[in-house]
Every structure is written in structure tokens, then in C-alpha cells.
Design an enzyme around this catalytic site. Sequence first.
Site, PDB file in Angstrom:
ATOM      1  N   ASN A   7       1.301  -0.919  -0.316  1.00 23.14           N
ATOM      2  CA  ASN A   7      -0.411  -0.165  -0.082  1.00 23.14           C
ATOM      3  C   ASN A   7       0.881   1.296  -0.410  1.00 23.14           C
ATOM      4  OD1 ASN A   7      -1.474   2.519   0.064  1.00 23.14           O
ATOM      5  ND2 ASN A   7      -2.641   1.143   2.180  1.00 23.14           N
ATOM      6  N   ARG A  91      -2.353  -2.146  -3.288  1.00 23.23           N
ATOM      7  CA  ARG A  91      -3.949  -1.203  -3.879  1.00 23.23           C
ATOM      8  C   ARG A  91      -3.579  -0.044  -4.171  1.00 23.23           C
ATOM      9  NH1 ARG A  91      -4.635   3.593   1.299  1.00 23.23           N
ATOM     10  NH2 ARG A  91      -7.211   3.582   0.350  1.00 23.23           N
ATOM     11  N   HIS A 180     -12.862   3.049   0.169  1.00 26.47           N
ATOM     12  CA  HIS A 180     -12.421   1.677   0.905  1.00 26.47           C
ATOM     13  C   HIS A 180     -13.633   0.766   0.649  1.00 26.47           C
ATOM     14  CE1 HIS A 180     -12.736   5.691   3.784  1.00 26.47           C
ATOM     15  NE2 HIS A 180     -12.163   5.007   3.945  1.00 26.47           N
ATOM     16  N   LEU A 209     -15.874   3.629   9.567  1.00 22.89           N
ATOM     17  CA  LEU A 209     -15.685   4.933  10.395  1.00 22.89           C
ATOM     18  C   LEU A 209     -14.237   5.046  11.425  1.00 22.89           C
ATOM     19  CD1 LEU A 209     -18.991   4.945  12.664  1.00 22.89           C
ATOM     20  CD2 LEU A 209     -18.257   5.906  10.606  1.00 22.89           C
ATOM     21  N   ARG A 241     -11.225  16.083   6.990  1.00 21.38           N
ATOM     22  CA  ARG A 241     -12.508  16.075   5.214  1.00 21.38           C
ATOM     23  C   ARG A 241     -13.932  17.036   5.926  1.00 21.38           C
ATOM     24  NH1 ARG A 241     -10.707  10.593   2.516  1.00 21.38           N
ATOM     25  NH2 ARG A 241      -9.130  10.798   3.696  1.00 21.38           N
ATOM     26  N   ASP A 284      -8.241  13.088  16.318  1.00 20.97           N
ATOM     27  CA  ASP A 284      -8.852  11.524  16.803  1.00 20.97           C
ATOM     28  C   ASP A 284     -10.404  11.702  17.836  1.00 20.97           C
ATOM     29  OD1 ASP A 284      -7.929   9.945  18.742  1.00 20.97           O
ATOM     30  OD2 ASP A 284      -6.331   9.891  17.667  1.00 20.97           O
ATOM     31  N   PHE A 285     -10.493  11.180  17.226  1.00 23.96           N
ATOM     32  CA  PHE A 285     -11.776  10.521  18.187  1.00 23.96           C
ATOM     33  C   PHE A 285     -11.252  10.523  19.984  1.00 23.96           C
ATOM     34  CE2 PHE A 285     -13.882  10.080  13.844  1.00 23.96           C
ATOM     35  CZ  PHE A 285     -14.071  10.871  13.813  1.00 23.96           C
ATOM     36  N   ARG A 286     -10.554  10.183  19.909  1.00 25.02           N
ATOM     37  CA  ARG A 286     -10.015   9.677  20.934  1.00 25.02           C
ATOM     38  C   ARG A 286     -10.640  11.040  22.352  1.00 25.02           C
ATOM     39  NH1 ARG A 286      -5.750   5.132  19.923  1.00 25.02           N
ATOM     40  NH2 ARG A 286      -5.752   7.129  18.201  1.00 25.02           N
ATOM     41  N   GLY A 332     -11.143   2.174  12.531  1.00 28.27           N
ATOM     42  CA  GLY A 332     -10.222   2.705  13.529  1.00 28.27           C
ATOM     43  C   GLY A 332     -11.389   3.067  14.470  1.00 28.27           C
ATOM     44  N   GLY A 334     -15.209   2.856  14.412  1.00 26.41           N
ATOM     45  CA  GLY A 334     -16.337   2.251  14.368  1.00 26.41           C
ATOM     46  C   GLY A 334     -15.363   0.438  14.490  1.00 26.41           C
ATOM     47  N   ASN A 336     -13.488   0.363  17.952  1.00 24.24           N
ATOM     48  CA  ASN A 336     -13.127   0.705  18.807  1.00 24.24           C
ATOM     49  C   ASN A 336     -14.014   1.384  19.690  1.00 24.24           C
ATOM     50  OD1 ASN A 336     -10.044  -0.867  18.880  1.00 24.24           O
ATOM     51  ND2 ASN A 336      -9.823   0.530  17.135  1.00 24.24           N
ATOM     52  N   GLU A 385      -8.001  -5.169   5.162  1.00 25.46           N
ATOM     53  CA  GLU A 385      -7.801  -4.567   3.644  1.00 25.46           C
ATOM     54  C   GLU A 385      -6.628  -5.635   3.567  1.00 25.46           C
ATOM     55  OE1 GLU A 385      -8.424  -0.642   5.311  1.00 25.46           O
ATOM     56  OE2 GLU A 385      -9.938  -0.569   3.037  1.00 25.46           O
TER      57      GLU A 385
HETATM   58  P1  ADP Z   1      -7.034   5.265   8.675  1.00 25.18           P
HETATM   59  O1  ADP Z   1      -7.134   4.093   7.841  1.00 25.18           O
HETATM   60  O2  ADP Z   1      -7.897   6.406   7.992  1.00 25.18           O
HETATM   61  O3  ADP Z   1      -5.750   6.601   8.623  1.00 25.18           O
HETATM   62  P2  ADP Z   1      -8.654   4.414  11.047  1.00 25.18           P
HETATM   63  O4  ADP Z   1      -9.527   3.570  10.196  1.00 25.18           O
HETATM   64  O5  ADP Z   1      -7.100   3.522  11.372  1.00 25.18           O
HETATM   65  O6  ADP Z   1      -7.992   5.463  10.083  1.00 25.18           O
HETATM   66  O7  ADP Z   1      -9.295   5.145  12.231  1.00 25.18           O
HETATM   67  C1  ADP Z   1      -8.400   6.277  13.404  1.00 25.18           C
HETATM   68  C2  ADP Z   1      -9.270   6.505  13.798  1.00 25.18           C
HETATM   69  O8  ADP Z   1      -9.867   6.135  14.687  1.00 25.18           O
HETATM   70  C3  ADP Z   1      -8.872   7.487  14.641  1.00 25.18           C
HETATM   71  O9  ADP Z   1      -9.223   8.556  15.498  1.00 25.18           O
HETATM   72  C4  ADP Z   1      -8.574   7.481  15.924  1.00 25.18           C
HETATM   73  O10 ADP Z   1      -8.859   8.302  17.221  1.00 25.18           O
HETATM   74  C5  ADP Z   1      -9.976   6.584  15.902  1.00 25.18           C
HETATM   75  N1  ADP Z   1      -9.926   5.185  17.152  1.00 25.18           N
HETATM   76  C6  ADP Z   1      -8.675   3.828  17.914  1.00 25.18           C
HETATM   77  N2  ADP Z   1      -8.954   3.723  18.605  1.00 25.18           N
HETATM   78  C7  ADP Z   1      -9.898   4.503  19.452  1.00 25.18           C
HETATM   79  C8  ADP Z   1     -11.120   4.002  20.964  1.00 25.18           C
HETATM   80  N3  ADP Z   1     -10.109   3.012  21.458  1.00 25.18           N
HETATM   81  N4  ADP Z   1     -11.436   5.089  20.644  1.00 25.18           N
HETATM   82  C9  ADP Z   1     -11.656   6.094  20.371  1.00 25.18           C
HETATM   83  N5  ADP Z   1     -11.614   6.621  18.736  1.00 25.18           N
HETATM   84  C10 ADP Z   1     -10.575   4.703  18.447  1.00 25.18           C
END
Ligand code: ADP
Length: 398
Positions: A7, A91, A180, A209, A241, A284-286, A332, A334, A336, A385
Site C-alpha cells: 500500500n 492497493r 474504501h 469509520l 475532511r 482524533d476521536f479519542r 479505527g 467503528g 474500537n 484490507e
Molecule cells: P485511517 O486508516 O483512515 O487512517 P483508522 O481506521 O486507523 O484510520 O482510524 C483512525 C481513527 O480511529 C482515529 O481518529 C482514532 O481516534 C480512532 N480510534 C482508534 N481507536 C479508538 C478508540 N479506542 N476509541 C475511539 N476512537 C478510536
Amino acid sequence: MKILVINCGSSSLKFQLIDAVTEELIAKGLCERIGIEGSQLVYQPTGKDKVTTITPMEDHTQAIRLVLNALSDKETGVVKDLSEIGAVGHRIVHGGEKFASSTVITDEVIKAITDCNELAPLHNPANLIGIAACQELMPGTPMVGVFDTAFHQTMPKEAYLYGIPYEYYEKYKIRRYGFHGTSHSYVSKKAAEVLGQKYEDLKLIVCHLGNGASVSAVKNGKCIDTSMGLTPLEGLIMGTRSGDIDPAIMEFIAHKEGKSIDDVMTILNKKSGVLGLSSNLSSDFRDLQAAYEKGDDAGIRTMETFAYRVTKYIGAYAAAMNGVDAICFTAGLGENSSFIRNMICSRLGYLGITLDQTQNEKRGEDLVITTPESTTKVLVIPTNEELAIARETYALVK
Ligand code: ADP
């Protein structure tokens, strides 16, 4: 047969070596900062220690040479000889209308991928560089291209056309393509397995997600709609985005702020999404989830607006398919975040959805997270993937 999955990004390269028969991951790794100072290779043979090598990488050919050396290294390698690698799966982000499935790479295919460059100027040229580098270093090894857009090529015209003059579709192929696709395909097929039902009998909605995010509607084994469009900018609100906006906003910002169309595009791609919406708190969603839980206003508005948009797409796709059997969460966020799944699913009571909170708290496996009484099932399916690319590659070369 061992398959090397590549990739290739503009300055990075992710790889996995997968046994196509047992589907085991043999080794994986990442080259970062290719062509930039401070480049490094991180190599991880399965079950062994990670090896990090900081070394200059002038270009992708050099990066792949280092990857091949690592894979065949006497001490930490996983193959005795590079001839053990039976094929390479690449990819490729954009296959336009030319590729509705994966394909063995030939000179003609390279030309056709090159023709799609203007549809994905940041991604396709990097993918092509990766192919050229592998061809140089592994002459005679078959290569396969697996396209992010291919799975969505089954969309009907009514789903892929935009309400703009038709001549732009005819002249420039401006239409919805979706991305995707490898993930949407893998997850929707896996969902049928988990549900113990035939893929062809199901109406599924897949919510991928991650930092990039998209939703797709998969009816009777075919994608019939997806949220990303001509480019990966459309649809859900993402890390940086914007997703869907009124196109007039572009002109409005350009006039008010004295910006060019390129400047506005940079804002929509890099400074918007949850990052922009949270006044730069985080992409970052965390972090955003933590802010929400503390009662922080930026965290609350961002998480709620994000979840609302996902809910709206689920409703739209349930309508488009005249029903839905299961909704799948992946990638990530979706996979976690039980928190975001709760936030989204709490708005879906009308579909007969009640989450089983014990199931929803589990991680790292394929799960049904709704109660047995729920009429629409909700699933968590970790995406893979690379495995999907290895499968496609093996199917074409074995
Ligand atoms: P990409 O491949 O598009 O870069 P990922 O599928 O790796 O992205 O997802 C990254 C996102 O997932 C980040 O925004 C991150 O905050 C979120 N993420 C990963 N682990 C967790 C978690 N435990 N709780 C909330 N969000 C999470």
C-alpha cells in the site's frame, strides 16, 4: 503461496506478507518519510520483536529494496529466497470506470491506471511508483492491482450521477465512484458469514469509520450506493475532511477570506471535519470523546454532529434498499469505540435496534452487538484490507 501486499503512499509504504493458503500474517511493516530526511523502516515478523531501521530512503525503489532485504534477512527474515514470494498485490486508490474488479497488472493496465491519475492526483501516482519499483526489483513476479473504487462499480446510474449538466459526466466522467471498497466488500461478506445467511439475500449497511469515513449500502451482494463521491471528500464528516457541504460555501469563504479555489480545497480537505468543527481541539476521536465526557462544548458539538450525519446516512440507505437486515461498524473508530456506536444506535430505535451493552464493550473480534429481540442486527467486524487484497491476488494468479 506467499503474497506481498503493498500500500504505497506519496512518502510512505505499508506492507504485509501473507500466506495465501492459511491466510496467516507472516510479517508486516511500514516505511516512513520516503524521500524526506529521517526515513525509517519498521519491520515486524509475526511472533518476533519489531525491528526499526533508521536509514535514508531516496525513493520508493530503495524503500522496497529494504523491505525485501528485511523479509529475506538471515536472522530476522521470514523467507529463504525472494522466489518464495509468489505474487504482489497492490492497493490502488482510483480505477475510474475502467476497473470493476481486481486485475493482473500489464502495460495496458498501467496505462489505464495512469489515465485515472487526474481523478486521484495525490494517490494514484504513488501507487504507480510502487508498482514500478516492485517490477524493477522482482522481475517475473506477477502483480495484481486491487482498486478502492471497484466494489462500488455496481452502483446504478441513479446513485452515481450528480445533478449537474450530463455533458460533464460524458466529457470528464464526473460521477460518484466511492472509496474504501476493499473494506466495504470484506466487511459485508464477513457479516453474511457471521449472520449465517447468504450474502445474496441480505440488505447491509457498512459504516467504515476511521480517519477517513464512508458508508455503503450493499443489497443482495452488490453495492448500490456509497457516501464518498468523485473524491474521498464527500459524505460523512471525517478527521479533517468536511464531508457534504453546500457547494456555495466554497465561493462564500473564497470571497470573505480572499482565498483561491485551491486554498478553499485545502481547508475542506485538511482543516475541516472534526478537527475544524472542534475549533482545532483534535482530529482524533479519542480526544474528542474525552472532551465530550468532560462536558466540553467543542467535544459535545463535534461528536453529536458527527454521529447525526452517520445516522442520517443509515436512514437514507435503509430507504434506498427498502429495508436493512444489519448495520456493520468497522475501522479505527467503528471497531474500537463502544461510545460512538451507542451514540449512533441510540438514534435508531425505529429500526428495532437495542444494543447489548456487554457485547458492545468487547473488542477485536467479529461481534453481534444487538439483543436477540432486535429486528435489525448491529455488527462489529474488524476490517482487514490487506487480507482482502491477498485473497484477490491469489485468486488471479494461482
Ligand atoms: P485511517 O486508516 O483512515 O487512517 P483508522 O481506521 O486507523 O484510520 O482510524 C483512525 C481513527 O480511529 C482515529 O481518529 C482514532 O481516534 C480512532 N480510534 C482508534 N481507536 C479508538 C478508540 N479506542 N476509541 C475511539 N476512537 C478510536
